[in-house]
Design a protein around this motif. Structure first.
Motif, short mmCIF file in Angstrom:
data_model
loop_
_atom_site.label_atom_id
_atom_site.label_comp_id
_atom_site.label_asym_id
_atom_site.label_seq_id
_atom_site.Cartn_x
_atom_site.Cartn_y
_atom_site.Cartn_z
N VAL A 15 0.86 -1.19 0.00
CA VAL A 15 0.00 0.00 0.00
C VAL A 15 0.89 1.23 0.00
O VAL A 15 1.80 1.35 0.82
N SER A 16 0.66 2.13 -0.95
CA SER A 16 1.43 3.38 -1.00
C SER A 16 0.50 4.55 -0.70
O SER A 16 -0.64 4.59 -1.16
N VAL A 17 1.02 5.49 0.08
CA VAL A 17 0.23 6.65 0.51
C VAL A 17 0.92 7.92 0.03
O VAL A 17 2.13 8.09 0.24
N GLU A 18 0.17 8.79 -0.62
CA GLU A 18 0.68 10.09 -1.04
C GLU A 18 -0.10 11.17 -0.30
O GLU A 18 -1.33 11.17 -0.33
N ILE A 19 0.63 12.07 0.35
CA ILE A 19 -0.01 13.17 1.08
C ILE A 19 0.36 14.46 0.38
O ILE A 19 1.54 14.79 0.24
N ASP A 20 -0.65 15.20 -0.08
CA ASP A 20 -0.45 16.47 -0.75
C ASP A 20 -1.28 17.51 -0.02
O ASP A 20 -2.44 17.75 -0.38
N GLY A 21 -0.72 18.09 1.01
CA GLY A 21 -1.46 19.05 1.83
C GLY A 21 -2.54 18.32 2.61
O GLY A 21 -2.25 17.51 3.48
N LEU A 22 -3.81 18.58 2.29
CA LEU A 22 -4.92 17.91 2.96
C LEU A 22 -5.52 16.79 2.11
O LEU A 22 -6.49 16.16 2.52
N ASN A 23 -4.95 16.55 0.93
CA ASN A 23 -5.41 15.46 0.08
C ASN A 23 -4.59 14.21 0.36
O ASN A 23 -3.36 14.26 0.39
N VAL A 24 -5.27 13.09 0.55
CA VAL A 24 -4.60 11.82 0.82
C VAL A 24 -5.00 10.84 -0.28
O VAL A 24 -6.19 10.62 -0.51
N ASN A 25 -4.01 10.28 -0.97
CA ASN A 25 -4.25 9.27 -2.00
C ASN A 25 -3.63 7.97 -1.53
O ASN A 25 -2.44 7.93 -1.20
N VAL A 26 -4.41 6.91 -1.52
CA VAL A 26 -3.94 5.60 -1.07
C VAL A 26 -4.13 4.63 -2.22
O VAL A 26 -5.23 4.51 -2.77
N LYS A 27 -3.04 3.91 -2.57
CA LYS A 27 -3.09 2.96 -3.68
C LYS A 27 -2.67 1.59 -3.18
O LYS A 27 -1.68 1.46 -2.48
N GLY A 28 -3.47 0.58 -3.53
CA GLY A 28 -3.18 -0.79 -3.12
C GLY A 28 -3.65 -1.76 -4.17
O GLY A 28 -4.00 -1.38 -5.29
N LYS A 29 -3.69 -3.04 -3.80
CA LYS A 29 -4.06 -4.08 -4.77
C LYS A 29 -5.51 -4.00 -5.22
O LYS A 29 -5.86 -4.49 -6.28
N LEU A 30 -6.39 -3.36 -4.42
CA LEU A 30 -7.80 -3.26 -4.80
C LEU A 30 -8.17 -1.93 -5.45
O LEU A 30 -9.34 -1.67 -5.70
N GLY A 31 -7.18 -1.07 -5.70
CA GLY A 31 -7.48 0.17 -6.41
C GLY A 31 -6.88 1.38 -5.75
O GLY A 31 -6.00 1.30 -4.90
N LEU A 32 -7.39 2.53 -6.15
CA LEU A 32 -6.92 3.82 -5.66
C LEU A 32 -8.09 4.55 -5.01
O LEU A 32 -9.16 4.69 -5.62
N LEU A 33 -7.90 5.01 -3.79
CA LEU A 33 -8.92 5.80 -3.09
C LEU A 33 -8.29 7.10 -2.62
O LEU A 33 -7.09 7.14 -2.31
N SER A 34 -9.08 8.15 -2.55
CA SER A 34 -8.56 9.43 -2.09
C SER A 34 -9.60 10.12 -1.23
O SER A 34 -10.80 9.85 -1.33
N ALA A 35 -9.11 11.01 -0.37
CA ALA A 35 -10.00 11.80 0.49
C ALA A 35 -9.36 13.15 0.73
O ALA A 35 -8.12 13.28 0.73
N THR A 36 -10.19 14.14 0.95
CA THR A 36 -9.73 15.48 1.33
C THR A 36 -10.11 15.71 2.78
O THR A 36 -11.29 15.62 3.14
N LEU A 37 -9.12 15.97 3.62
CA LEU A 37 -9.36 16.15 5.05
C LEU A 37 -9.71 17.60 5.35
O LEU A 37 -9.35 18.50 4.59
N PRO A 38 -10.41 17.85 6.45
CA PRO A 38 -10.74 19.23 6.82
C PRO A 38 -9.50 20.03 7.23
O PRO A 38 -8.45 19.46 7.55
N ASP A 39 -9.63 21.35 7.23
CA ASP A 39 -8.50 22.23 7.56
C ASP A 39 -8.02 22.08 9.00
O ASP A 39 -6.90 22.47 9.32
N GLU A 40 -8.87 21.55 9.87
CA GLU A 40 -8.55 21.50 11.30
C GLU A 40 -7.61 20.38 11.69
O GLU A 40 -7.27 20.25 12.87
N VAL A 41 -7.18 19.54 10.75
CA VAL A 41 -6.28 18.43 11.09
C VAL A 41 -5.04 18.46 10.21
O VAL A 41 -5.03 19.04 9.12
N MET A 42 -3.98 17.79 10.70
CA MET A 42 -2.74 17.61 9.94
C MET A 42 -2.47 16.11 9.88
O MET A 42 -2.75 15.39 10.84
N ILE A 43 -1.90 15.66 8.77
CA ILE A 43 -1.57 14.24 8.65
C ILE A 43 -0.09 14.13 8.30
O ILE A 43 0.42 14.91 7.49
#
Length: 177
Positions: A15-43
């Motif tokens: 599983v590979s994870v890319e963090i671009d500011g508040l956008n998180v992209n996760v890629k694995g054997k079952l596909g690619l999923l992404s989410a945008t986190l709220p401004d109030e958190v840091m990852i």
């Protein structure tokens, strides 16, 4: 203080994870999923795990902390293992079968109900009274299962209808003479 948000999210092998500011992209054997986190958190990503932290001490930042951690964890688990919901059909003459990519249900109506399989979701019928819905996106799997259940929800007198496999139906007593 969030008890869920404190926990680190382990990133499994493959599983590979890319963090671009508040956008998180996760890629694995079952596909690619992404989410945008709220401004109030840091990852942050460090040594094979992800950590989510609030960026302030406001009440909203505390509320978004645990939710954001759960969202990112669902992305990681979704692309590595996937999610499954199981439905059961009970009732005389009620049955389900797959025809191509459509789920065809006979639920006591004068017509059959056709439910097309959404993109990224796999629907299977091991037998006529069981339905398995699986996919990488937890929200879409749950939404598809809820939509299929809504065609004929279980009724409390005889228990007929479509229900989740782990759902318990509280039965009512019928009319008395």
């Amino acid at each position: 203080m969030s008890r869920i948000g404190k926990n680190a999210i382990p990133v499994p092998d493959g599983v590979s994870v890319e963090i671009d500011g508040l956008n998180v992209n996760v890629k694995g054997k079952l596909g690619l999923l992404s989410a945008t986190l709220p401004d109030e958190v840091m990852i942050t990503q460090e040594s094979g795990e992800l950590r989510v932290a609030p960026s302030g001490s406001s009440a909203r930042a505390q509320a978004m902390w645990g939710m954001s951690r759960s969202v990112v964890n669902n992305l990681v688990v979704g692309v590595s293992e996937g999610f499954t919901k199981k439905l059961e059909i009970s009732g005389v003459g009620y049955r389900a079968q797959m025809q191509g990519k459509d789920l065809v249900l006979q639920l006591g109506f004068s017509h059959e109900v056709r439910h097309p399989s959404p993109e990224g979701i796999t629907i299977a019928c091991p037998d006529q009274t069981h339905i398995e819905i699986s996919g990488a996106d937890r929200q879409r799997v749950g939404q598809t299962a809820a939509k299929i259940r809504s065609y004929r929800p279980p009724e409390p007198y005889k228990g007929k209808g479509v229900r989740y496999a782990d759902e318990f139906i509280i039965r009512k007593e019928g009319k008395k003479k």
